[in-house]
Design a protein around this motif. Structure first.
Motif, PDB file in Angstrom:
ATOM      1  N   ARG A 139     -15.814  -1.289  -7.456  1.00 11.12           N
ATOM      2  CA  ARG A 139     -14.355  -1.526  -8.257  1.00 11.12           C
ATOM      3  C   ARG A 139     -14.741  -2.520  -9.587  1.00 11.12           C
ATOM      4  N   PRO A 140     -14.443  -1.880 -10.925  1.00 11.63           N
ATOM      5  CA  PRO A 140     -14.616  -2.760 -12.077  1.00 11.63           C
ATOM      6  C   PRO A 140     -13.845  -4.240 -11.833  1.00 11.63           C
ATOM      7  N   GLU A 141     -14.451  -5.067 -12.231  1.00  9.49           N
ATOM      8  CA  GLU A 141     -13.551  -6.439 -12.049  1.00  9.49           C
ATOM      9  C   GLU A 141     -13.219  -7.295 -13.530  1.00  9.49           C
ATOM     10  N   ARG A 185     -12.386  -4.724 -18.739  1.00  7.14           N
ATOM     11  CA  ARG A 185     -13.400  -4.822 -17.160  1.00  7.14           C
ATOM     12  C   ARG A 185     -14.878  -5.081 -17.543  1.00  7.14           C
ATOM     13  N   VAL A 186     -15.247  -5.473 -16.514  1.00  4.12           N
ATOM     14  CA  VAL A 186     -16.933  -5.557 -16.470  1.00  4.12           C
ATOM     15  C   VAL A 186     -17.602  -4.298 -15.945  1.00  4.12           C
ATOM     16  N   GLY A 187     -18.454  -3.891 -16.716  1.00  3.81           N
ATOM     17  CA  GLY A 187     -19.358  -2.580 -16.253  1.00  3.81           C
ATOM     18  C   GLY A 187     -20.735  -2.965 -16.149  1.00  3.81           C
ATOM     19  N   LEU A 188     -21.411  -1.927 -16.471  1.00  2.67           N
ATOM     20  CA  LEU A 188     -23.014  -1.925 -16.171  1.00  2.67           C
ATOM     21  C   LEU A 188     -23.656  -3.118 -16.994  1.00  2.67           C
ATOM     22  N   ASN A 189     -24.443  -3.870 -16.427  1.00  2.00           N
ATOM     23  CA  ASN A 189     -25.096  -4.978 -16.842  1.00  2.00           C
ATOM     24  C   ASN A 189     -24.265  -6.246 -17.596  1.00  2.00           C
ATOM     25  N   PRO A 212     -13.012  -0.898 -21.923  1.00  2.23           N
ATOM     26  CA  PRO A 212     -11.676  -0.804 -21.716  1.00  2.23           C
ATOM     27  C   PRO A 212     -11.296   0.286 -20.747  1.00  2.23           C
ATOM     28  N   VAL A 213     -10.745  -0.076 -19.652  1.00  2.53           N
ATOM     29  CA  VAL A 213     -10.472   0.837 -18.496  1.00  2.53           C
ATOM     30  C   VAL A 213      -9.143   1.272 -18.575  1.00  2.53           C
ATOM     31  N   LEU A 214      -8.867   2.627 -18.232  1.00  3.16           N
ATOM     32  CA  LEU A 214      -7.652   3.141 -18.586  1.00  3.16           C
ATOM     33  C   LEU A 214      -6.827   3.708 -17.393  1.00  3.16           C
ATOM     34  N   ARG A 230     -16.826   9.213 -20.728  1.00  6.43           N
ATOM     35  CA  ARG A 230     -17.315   8.320 -21.710  1.00  6.43           C
ATOM     36  C   ARG A 230     -18.679   7.524 -21.141  1.00  6.43           C
ATOM     37  N   GLY A 231     -19.218   7.739 -19.966  1.00  8.10           N
ATOM     38  CA  GLY A 231     -20.390   7.061 -19.390  1.00  8.10           C
ATOM     39  C   GLY A 231     -19.788   5.486 -19.134  1.00  8.10           C
ATOM     40  N   GLU A 232     -18.875   5.193 -19.298  1.00  7.42           N
ATOM     41  CA  GLU A 232     -18.693   3.553 -19.060  1.00  7.42           C
ATOM     42  C   GLU A 232     -18.634   3.427 -17.413  1.00  7.42           C
ATOM     43  N   MET A 233     -18.258   4.484 -16.655  1.00  8.68           N
ATOM     44  CA  MET A 233     -18.036   4.472 -15.212  1.00  8.68           C
ATOM     45  C   MET A 233     -18.622   5.541 -14.582  1.00  8.68           C
ATOM     46  N   SER A 234     -18.755   5.304 -13.245  1.00  4.77           N
ATOM     47  CA  SER A 234     -19.137   6.512 -12.227  1.00  4.77           C
ATOM     48  C   SER A 234     -18.115   7.175 -11.526  1.00  4.77           C
ATOM     49  N   PHE A 235     -18.138   8.059 -11.036  1.00  5.74           N
ATOM     50  CA  PHE A 235     -17.081   8.361  -9.991  1.00  5.74           C
ATOM     51  C   PHE A 235     -16.870   7.678  -8.878  1.00  5.74           C
TER      52      PHE A 235
END
Length: 502
Positions: A421-423, A354-358, A363-365, A412-417
């Motif tokens: 939505r990660p695309e 998925r595409v995250g920050l910047n 890898p989204v679980l 892990r710091g890849e997402m926030s609560f």
């Protein structure tokens, strides 16, 4: 009378220039718009729940051995957090459309209080078993407490809806200036509906602008005299004028063409609120209108700022709530893993880029909800009644349980609560080409839940992505810990009633 933004809970009499009924002021609390009727209803409910708890303890004191627990101070201290907790848990039931729809609100409140009665019963039982195992559990007190809290919640909303259903109280009277595309969007938005926060009195046509399918069209207010618009607004108790002009230029002193500057100034000086379409749409719908915003609006608007302090606070928020949520859902996680393993062949979890920050990939679980060969022909949009979804998958998607493993991505710091939505990167090129400002969503970390997720269903088309992005931009503009808390508690409502799931 109208609402004062400075004193949120005070309704004051306007001067001699107006004298109309109470309008519904949308209060901007920590960058998020909340209607005054919801604030007043919640405050009234908390007060009644506290008083009810006090009276209940006086009428049904709990016997603990030879002691009698009915001290008023203790009851007040115990009632306040419980009352606030119940109100917070029902935060999604304070919208005007819910309050003024008896059947919808009753069915949702039955579910909410069924859950709350269970929570209250478990909490009371654990407390009793831990500290007073030899004493008899007060089932009658628990039942009376649940009945009292349910009665107050349902009764207050029923009384509120009956008293204010057909009145102008809590609804601003609005005149829309223009009949073009923006005005037509307001008309199509059904803001003239009595369940809306505003009452659109009518639309004012302009020279050189096509009269679209809007009604009612008001009499000519821009040609008879410079003061005709202000006089009409004053005589008809108008609270606000919404400007929907695409071209705001106008010849000096002229009465035709673009924005009627002098007429608007007269309205402003008489105390009538003047609002641009973009601000009005954001305030009333909780989203940004993508077709009308420009880079200059983003640059000069109040918002779109994520300071270092906000980032630190948000990270602390993520870790705290992710830890609590993981502990609370651990039994659900174990049961879900077992159900997936028994239902279909394949792994319990699946990982997907998925595409995250910047714009960075990660890898989204998730819990696996589809067959292992679901994308043998390439990436596809999730559709309604998707045949690739397993039996267990349908349930965990409906209840959003499949999203819970993303808590590990938060740690892990890849997402926030809370966040957009990660695309999937497979769709990014097309989405950035078709949806304005789509890449701007990557200025913050994606989230497990978010403003778009609780307000719009799963996306299956480019148009769905456009609609969801309009909510994501609202979140980016008004990001705060308060808004994250609002989203968090409303997520409970979405999960309970399966809103928007696929």
């Amino acid at each position: 009378m109208r609402c004062n933004k400075i004193f949120v809970f005070i309704l004051y009499m306007k001067g001699q220039s107006t004298g109309h009924e109470i309008g519904c002021e949308m209060i901007k609390l920590f960058n998020h718009h909340i209607s005054l009727h919801a604030i007043l209803l919640a405050a009234t409910e908390v007060a009644l729940l506290i008083v009810g708890g006090f009276l209940l303890m006086e009428l049904m004191p709990i016997h603990v051995g030879a002691s009698l627990v009915n001290d008023g101070g203790e009851v007040l201290v115990a009632s306040l957090p419980l009352a606030v907790f119940l109100v917070v848990c029902s935060v999604g039931l304070y919208s005007r459309r819910v309050i003024f729809h008896n059947g919808f609100q009753a069915s949702q409140w039955v579910t909410v209080f069924a859950l709350m009665s269970g929570v209250l019963g478990i909490g009371l039982f654990v407390f009793w078993w831990s500290f007073m195992p030899e004493e008899r559990f007060p089932f009658s007190f628990w039942a009376a407490t649940v009945a009292m809290y349910s009665g107050i919640g349902l009764g207050l909303r029923f009384a509120f809806s009956q008293v204010f259903r057909d009145s102008e109280i809590f609804r601003k009277r609005v005149v829309v200036l223009g009949t073009g595309p923006q005005a037509q969007k307001i008309f199509r938005g059904s803001l003239e509906d009595k369940k809306a926060n505003v009452n659109v009195v009518g639309f004012v046509g302009l020279d050189g602008q096509d009269s679209g399918p809007v009604r009612p069209l008001l009499p000519d207010l821009l040609h008879n005299s410079r003061y005709a618009l202000a006089d009409y607004a004053q005589e008809n108790n108008i609270d606000e004028i919404v400007v929907t002009l695409a071209d705001r230029r106008r010849p000096e002193g002229g009465l035709g063409g673009g924005l009627p500057v002098w007429e608007m100034m007269d309205c402003k000086l008489r105390g009538i609120q003047i609002t641009e379409f973009d601000c009005f749409w954001e305030r009333e719908f909780g989203k940004v209108e993508l077709s009308t915003i420009r880079p200059s609006w983003i640059i000069f608007s109040d918002g779109f700022q994520v300071s270092a302090v906000k980032r630190v606070m948000k990270r602390a928020f993520d870790l705290l709530f992710s830890s609590l949520f993981l502990l609370a859902t651990l039994p659900v996680l174990l049961l879900t893993a077992l159900a997936i393993k028994l239902d279909s062949a394949g792994p319990v979890f699946y990982s997907q880029k998925r595409v995250g920050l910047n714009g960075n990939l990660f890898p989204v679980l998730k819990f696996r909800s589809m067959r292992t060969d679901a994308e043998k022909n390439g990436a596809q949009w999730a559709s309604k009644s998707d045949s690739r979804v397993t039996r267990v998958g349908k349930f965990i998607r409906k209840t959003r349980i499949d999203e819970i493993p993303q808590i590990l991505n938060v740690f892990r710091g890849e997402m926030s609560f809370v966040g957009p939505r990660p695309e999937r990167p497979d769709f990014m090129e097309e989405l950035e080409r078709e949806v304005p400002y789509y890449s701007e969503r990557h200025r913050v970390k994606p989230g497990i839940t978010g403003w778009a997720q609780i307000n719009y269903p799963y996306g299956a088309t480019i148009e769905d992505a456009r609609q969801k992005h309009s909510y994501d931009l609202y979140y980016l503009k008004n990001i705060s810990i308060f808004l994250d808390l609002v989203i968090l508690v409303q997520t409970v409502r979405v999960v309970l009633f399966g809103e928007g799931a696929r």
